[in-house]
Design an enzyme around this catalytic site. Structure first.
Site, short mmCIF file in Angstrom:
data_model
loop_
_atom_site.label_atom_id
_atom_site.label_comp_id
_atom_site.label_asym_id
_atom_site.label_seq_id
_atom_site.Cartn_x
_atom_site.Cartn_y
_atom_site.Cartn_z
N SER A 1 -25.41 17.25 21.79
CA SER A 1 -26.17 17.58 23.01
C SER A 1 -25.31 17.72 24.25
O SER A 1 -25.75 18.29 25.24
CB SER A 1 -27.25 16.52 23.25
OG SER A 1 -26.68 15.24 23.31
N HIS B 1 -26.59 11.31 28.94
CA HIS B 1 -26.09 12.65 29.21
C HIS B 1 -25.64 12.82 30.66
O HIS B 1 -26.24 12.24 31.57
CB HIS B 1 -27.15 13.69 28.86
CG HIS B 1 -27.54 13.65 27.42
ND1 HIS B 1 -28.70 13.04 26.99
CD2 HIS B 1 -26.92 14.11 26.32
CE1 HIS B 1 -28.78 13.14 25.67
NE2 HIS B 1 -27.71 13.79 25.24
N ASP C 1 -29.40 10.98 32.29
CA ASP C 1 -30.30 10.04 31.62
C ASP C 1 -29.45 8.97 30.95
O ASP C 1 -28.28 8.79 31.32
CB ASP C 1 -31.23 10.76 30.63
CG ASP C 1 -30.49 11.45 29.49
OD1 ASP C 1 -29.29 11.16 29.29
OD2 ASP C 1 -31.10 12.30 28.81
#
Length: 664
Positions: free
Chosen positions: A40, A334, A331
């Site tokens: 991600s 990330h 978050d």
């Protein structure tokens, strides 16, 4: 990573910080395409875009793609970004999303061949570390297996023909908000939601200008969380201490696993060899946490998105979004948009560095050109004055040149201006044969790019000769050797709003020879004209060096060599008019030798090495020169000339010289 936001969620880590718009272009010589594999951190939309306002904010790889004039799209849309949120290195940990399958899919799409002129990014490991942290008994085996698998996938790309593969280190998962969140969820399960909200409300309101301030902010956040479990001060304090101890233990364990993964992958990459660009994101992460303010960050412990909300769906308009700080994290895991920009800045600095350092070799050739410019003025003077055998002369000259680069050697435009002083002496052995020696020196500050400059000091010695043939023909020859030092080499690294200076020094050598011949046809009594041919051979070597700091941006560079073989044909006009005797020459030049510069290097903190070529320089160009020889008495005379290079696509070159000679 998985689609849920639990422990096995997208543990791709959000490396480091900070703000910085990306305006500097990549070097003109770049790559044909960009292909990305990972989780991600790199996902451009296969499973989501994991930063707040991700629909409109670029990720680090989007920024890099734009700089090399490429368009990076998710592989699910037919693009070259195969990264997927939740991905791991081996299918056993996540059969649905893993880099083994990503690499295989890329090779299938391209008939098993990787583009040798492409740039590849392979960044994986965060979710593997999450799996290891959840399985303490098997943690080492998971970490080592994933690290080896990642290196094996990179090797498969290289064997398929991939030229340059960038492999970032995994940032320290022990420093992410996920560790704090996990401790609260386990330790205060009965009041987890309230405790999380209280903890991050406290944490997000604090600034963390230092590592110590960060530690204090985390402890205060855990105390706020403990307050949701009990209103009794003594009980609250006891719970808080337990949470702090649990956080410290879990953070340390996660940090150790991260370090092991990076070391194991590094060892496997180094053993396999190849053109590996290792960038130490973990090292940069630690530096940003130690002093975030200089990178435009104010909070490295909290997160902008509310607890429980993934950066993939979080926007700055999401209820509970924290906008009072400049956050490292979007978050629990990330990076925010500014952090992605910082990562791109850092990666670019590493990619650009060898191309910038290649300019050192060009400086050695510049010194030889300056010497030859002065020598040519002296030899032209001698030809038209017809000295008798036994004449001794001493002479001195100043020569310089100004080069404007157009991205041919490094990122962005730059310039180099040289200043050269030469002292020589020659003796007329016969009426037709001259022999001499000279010494020349330079001490210049060069600025080939806006982010790279250095001081060059050098001494050159040369022996030369001129022979007149049949009264109308002539042959010149010269040999030289130069010894150079490059001091105060300053490579500036832009990291968001911050600029670092990485400095070093090295030395260089240069050898060369040249033969020039011409024939003078008389045009009346005072003017001659005729053809000129020339061949020059030069060899340059610049020693490798290591930059002086121990920062994550400090690099090492290997020795670099360059060969130049230039042939020229031209036509010149000489005159003997009296007080001022002008001359002019036009020549067409062709480079038979190297027209690229190659430099290898890598970060000091890594074992891997990669090689980059500077842009291919012109093989053909035209020089136009005009000058004059001016007698100043029976024994003293002067000479001067200017030259302009034309037909170059990579920059402009202007040369000039003047000198005095005295004969006895």
């Amino acid at each position: 990573m998985m689609k849920s936001w639990g422990i096995r969620s997208r543990l791709s880590l959000g490396a480091i910080a900070v703000a910085g718009a990306l305006l500097t272009p990549f070097p003109a010589v770049s790559w044909d395409n960009l292909t990305v594999f990972g989780d991600s951190l790199s996902d451009g939309g296969n499973n989501g875009r994991y930063t707040w306002d991700g629909a409109s904010r670029p990720l680090y790889n989007d920024i890099l793609a734009e700089r090399i004039h490429q368009s990076l799209q998710p592989s699910s849309q037919g693009g070259s970004n195969y990264a997927a949120g939740g991905a791991v290195a081996i299918p056993a940990l996540n059969p649905e999303d893993n880099t083994q399958d990503q690499v295989a899919a890329y090779l299938r799409r391209h008939n098993g061949q990787a583009d040798g002129n492409g740039l590849y990014i392979h960044w994986i490991g965060g979710n593997d570390l999450a799996a290891a942290a959840l399985n303490p008994l098997a943690a080492i085996d998971i970490v080592d297996g994933s690290a080896f698998a990642a290196a094996s996938q990179i090797r498969a790309l290289q064997q398929a023909g991939a030229g340059t593969v960038m492999v970032p280190t995994v940032p320290n998962i022990g420093a992410t908000p996920a560790i704090l969140e996990g401790v609260i969820q386990v330790g205060l399960a009965a009041v987890a939601d309230a405790a999380l909200n209280a903890a991050f409300q406290s944490l997000n309101s604090a600034s963390t200008p230092t590592a110590a301030a960060r530690q204090q902010a985390i402890e205060q956040a855990l105390s706020a969380a403990a307050g949701q479990a009990s209103a009794i001060p003594a009980v609250r304090e006891a719970i808080a201490q337990q949470l702090i101890q649990a956080w410290q233990a879990l953070s340390s364990q996660a940090s150790a696993l991260t370090e092991r993964y990076n070391q194991q992958e590094e060892a496997a990459l180094a053993a396999a060899g190849g053109n590996i660009v290792r960038v130490d994101i973990n090292g940069l992460f630690n530096e940003v946490i130690a002093d975030p303010g200089q990178y435009g960050l104010s909070n490295t412990a909290g997160m902008a998105c509310p607890p429980g909300v993934s950066a993939a769906v979080c926007t700055s308009a999401t209820p509970g979004f924290a906008s009072g700080q400049d956050f490292l994290f979007a978050d629990r895991l990330h990076p925010g948009p500014a952090t992605h920009a910082l990562i791109a800045d850092y990666m670019q600095s590493v990619l650009d560095a060898p191309v910038q350092v290649a300019t050192l070799n060009q400086a050695t050739f510049a010194m030889a050109r300056d010497m030859r410019n002065s020598l040519d003025g002296r030899l032209q003077q001698q030809r038209v004055s017809n000295p008798e055998a036994g004449t001794l002369a001493v002479w001195g000259g100043y020569a310089g040149q100004h080069d404007d680069y157009k991205g041919n050697l490094a990122a962005g435009d730059g310039h180099a201006t040289t200043h050269n002083l030469t002292l020589g002496a020659d003796y007329q052995l016969t009426d037709a044969w001259l022999a001499g020696v000279l010494v020349s020196g330079s001490n210049d500050r060069q600025h080939p790019t806006s982010d790279f400059d250095y001081r060059q000091r050098g001494v050159l010695v040369s022996a030369y000769s001129q022979l007149t043939l049949f009264e109308q023909g002539w042959v010149n020859a010269d040999l030289h050797y130069a010894d150079l030092n490059f001091d105060n080499i300053d490579r500036r690294v832009r990291l968001g709003p911050a600029t670092r200076s990485e400095q070093g020094e090295t030395s260089g050598k240069q050898w060369g020879m040249r033969i020039t011949s011409g024939w003078d046809f008389p045009v009346g009594e005072r003017v001659t004209t005729g053809p000129v041919v020339q061949y020059a051979l030069d060899y340059s070597r610049v020693g490798g060096y290591r930059e002086q700091s121990d920062n994550s941006t400090a690099m090492r560079f290997n020795d670099q060599t360059a060969h130049s073989q230039v042939g020229a044909v031209g036509w010149r006009i000489d005159s003997k008019l009296g007080l001022v005797n002008p001359w002019a020459e036009v020549s067409y030049n062709h480079q038979f030798g190297d027209n690229t510069s190659r430099v290898s290097g890598g970060l000091k903190s890594t074992q891997t090495t990669f090689t980059r070529e500077a842009a291919t320089q012109d093989s053909n160009w035209v020089d136009v020169s005009v000058g004059a020889h001016m007698p100043l008495g029976d024994t003293l005379s002067a000479f001067a000339s200017v030259s302009q290079t034309g037909g170059l696509s990579t920059g402009e070159q202007f040369m000039y010289n003047f000198g005095l000679s005295a004969s006895f």
